[in-house]
Design a protein around this motif. Structure first.
Motif, PDB file in Angstrom:
ATOM      1  N   HIS A  83      37.483 -16.894 -41.281  1.00  7.20           N
ATOM      2  CA  HIS A  83      38.349 -17.300 -42.390  1.00  7.20           C
ATOM      3  C   HIS A  83      39.787 -17.490 -41.904  1.00  7.20           C
ATOM      4  O   HIS A  83      40.460 -18.478 -42.270  1.00  7.20           O
ATOM      5  CB  HIS A  83      38.288 -16.251 -43.500  1.00  7.20           C
TER       6      HIS A  83
ATOM      7  N   TYR B  34      41.603 -25.738 -43.425  1.00  7.13           N
ATOM      8  CA  TYR B  34      40.303 -25.766 -44.097  1.00  7.13           C
ATOM      9  C   TYR B  34      40.313 -24.812 -45.300  1.00  7.13           C
ATOM     10  O   TYR B  34      40.937 -23.740 -45.254  1.00  7.13           O
ATOM     11  CB  TYR B  34      39.191 -25.342 -43.138  1.00  7.13           C
ATOM     12  N   GLU B  35      39.623 -25.209 -46.339  1.00  5.69           N
ATOM     13  CA  GLU B  35      39.386 -24.320 -47.482  1.00  5.69           C
ATOM     14  C   GLU B  35      38.047 -23.642 -47.247  1.00  5.69           C
ATOM     15  O   GLU B  35      37.020 -24.319 -47.142  1.00  5.69           O
ATOM     16  CB  GLU B  35      39.372 -25.105 -48.791  1.00  5.69           C
TER      17      GLU B  35
ATOM     18  N   SER C 285      41.403 -21.228 -41.873  1.00  4.30           N
ATOM     19  CA  SER C 285      42.452 -21.394 -42.886  1.00  4.30           C
ATOM     20  C   SER C 285      43.746 -21.874 -42.238  1.00  4.30           C
ATOM     21  O   SER C 285      44.479 -22.689 -42.812  1.00  4.30           O
ATOM     22  CB  SER C 285      42.698 -20.069 -43.612  1.00  4.30           C
TER      23      SER C 285
ATOM     24  N   GLU D 265      31.008 -30.187 -52.877  1.00  3.29           N
ATOM     25  CA  GLU D 265      32.361 -29.846 -52.479  1.00  3.29           C
ATOM     26  C   GLU D 265      32.449 -29.442 -51.004  1.00  3.29           C
ATOM     27  O   GLU D 265      33.547 -29.324 -50.459  1.00  3.29           O
ATOM     28  CB  GLU D 265      32.886 -28.692 -53.354  1.00  3.29           C
TER      29      GLU D 265
END
Length: 520
Positions: free
Chosen positions: A12, A20-21, A16, A41
């Motif tokens: 993460h 990036y989400e 991040s 999504e």
């Protein structure tokens, strides 16, 4: 997705920072729940191999074959770096392999490589699915999307309309200004078309100078309002070419989903017939299905050499049975099985026709957990096609001859009088036209004896009546209704034969008797 909290935290953090989400999951069940809820999504999936409730291999297979409607770039992250494991992961649908422990630089490099592939896939998909000239979706894509929207509209009983239009006298633009100018006109019309629709509408360039739109949640009246605005907008627009300024108009045909339609091709077909009527009656106008019926009726004032003065009531078969919207699916299913009928009109408490239901409609919901609580109102097909009983038979023949729909209702003041089908018209032709020119002994053609036709039909009718009378004692009281309906269906055909045999004037007597019987 990884069951190791530290690895999830590191991934993460790394991703991040690169913009990036990231959405995290610690097992297969959680990942599938996230993906099934919003799979469109996500562009990437990074998954561990070994998980508490399954394996990354199984998850990848499921995502590839069940979950995603678009292409997702999948990276398998694992400490199993053996060549055989790499082969298994790639064969399962993985795009890349990431060795543990995770190296930040390698992770970001592989994600960027995946992004390049996704960008290329997006461009190729756009090229394959878009018309090169107008940028609108192609007909192939349109038909795929229409099938899904058709199913949704049928399932939830929502209105659905189709608008088909083309540019009037487009060949003149090509002939006068050249094909390059024609391409400019098509691009401009396509742009105005795309700017005029909602996000939920499905549009395409249907072929040549023809365009098509599917309007979910729109009745034909609402579609006509939208179409008229588009027609005016284009007719008032100056299209600037390299060497001239031109104005073009469009002709438009509109159809709404009707009870008798079996698939979306029927809907587009009716819209196409309306478009042909718009072009044939002067162009630069909007024609709906009801306008099409009215135009056909107005053009039928002359006496047709084949159909003469025959009206729809001459060829129709009276309705023997109907069902109500409040009846349950199980009740009507048993009714169909007992009386051996495939479909029936649906009428409300005032006797007004509100829809039609068939064994196919019942079959689609009969296996639900509680079919007794499902009413016919929830499954019936609305908007049945209706013609008045006194409309010229030739009008109905022309309609059934032009479309794939096989039958329709004859009604007056909203109340069903009968059903007319292709077979009904063939029977009428056989009784009223073909027999008058049947081959005679010695060669040539000549009329068949009317008394002989009446005698044969009357004898068969008497036999059917006697059989009904003789069978009464052989059936229980519960079976009487089924026995009567079955016999009456056969006798109706013979009555139609008798009425067709009496020649001119029989249709009027038939209609009067039907109306008197209905009022009684």
């Amino acid at each position: 997705m990884d069951d190791d909290r530290l690895i999830r935290t590191l991934m993460h953090e790394y991703l991040s920072r690169e913009g990036y989400e990231v959405v995290l999951a610690e097992n297969c069940l959680e990942a599938l729940s996230i993906l099934e809820e919003a799979s469109n999504e996500f562009k990437f999936l990074v998954t561990d191999w070994e998980l508490p409730d399954g394996s990354g291999i199984d998850l990848i297979r499921h995502v590839r074959h069940v979950v995603c409607s678009h292409y997702m770039y999948i990276v398998m992250a694992t400490s199993h770096g053996h060549r055989d494991n790499l082969t298994r992961a790639l064969n399962a649908g993985a795009d890349d392999f990431l060795a543990k422990p995770i190296d930040r630089g390698e992770l970001i490099a592989r994600m960027r490589a995946g992004q390049r592939i996704l960008d290329l896939e997006t461009r190729l998909t756009h090229l394959a699915n878009s018309d090169l000239l107008t940028g609108l979706p192609t007909r192939r894509v349109f038909e795929e999307l229409v099938s899904k929207e058709w199913g949704r509209a049928r399932r939830y009983r929502r209105p659905l309309s189709c608008v088909l239009f083309d540019i009037d006298y487009f060949k003149r633009v090509n002939d006068i200004h050249g094909h390059a100018a024609g391409d400019q006109v098509l691009r401009e019309v396509g742009r105005v078309f795309a700017d005029s629709v909602r996000d939920s509408d499905i549009i395409c360039r249907y072929g040549g100078e023809e365009f098509c739109a599917l309007l979910p949640e729109a009745t034909s009246e609402q579609a006509a309002i939208w179409a008229e605005k588009l027609r005016k907008r284009l007719s008032e627009r100056d299209i600037i070419l390299d060497s001239a300024v031109v104005n073009v108009t469009i002709s438009m045909g509109i159809a709404e989903s009707l009870a008798e339609m079996e698939d979306p091709e029927d809907l587009v077909e009716i819209a196409d017939q309306c478009l042909l009527e718009a072009k044939g009656s002067g162009r630069n106008q909007v024609v709906c299905f009801n306008d099409l019926k009215q135009a056909a009726a107005e053009s039928a004032n002359r006496v047709d050499p084949i159909f003469g003065e025959a009206i729809a009531a001459d060829a129709m078969t009276q309705v023997v049975s109907s069902v109500t919207p409040e009846s349950s699916v199980i009740e009507v299913s048993q009714f169909f099985l007992t009386y051996r009928i495939p479909s029936a009109p649906v009428v409300n408490k005032d006797g007004l026709l509100v829809g039609v239901v068939s064994d196919k409609d019942l079959l689609a919901v009969a296996s639900q957990p509680d079919p007794y609580s499902t009413t016919i109102d929830q499954v019936m097909r609305r908007n049945p096609i209706c013609y008045p009983p006194d409309i010229p038979l030739r009008v109905v023949w022309e309609f059934l001859n032009r479309v794939s729909i096989r039958s329709l209702f004859i009604s007056q003041n909203g109340k069903t009088l009968g059903i007319i089908s292709r077979q009904s018209i063939l029977r009428w032709l056989a009784n009223s036209v073909w027999k008058k020119s049947a081959p005679v002994e010695g060669g040539g053609v000549g009329p068949v004896s009317t008394p002989q036709r009446i005698e044969t039909a009357a004898r068969l009718l008497a036999d059917a009546s006697r059989k009904l009378s003789d069978d009464v004692d052989q059936f229980s009281e519960d079976d009487h209704a089924a026995m009567v309906i079955g016999s009456v269906s056969q006798m109706q055909e013979l009555l139609n034969e008798l009425l067709a045999s009496v020649g001119e004037g029989g249709g009027a007597m038939h209609l009067d008797s039907i109306l008197e019987s209905y009022e009684a």
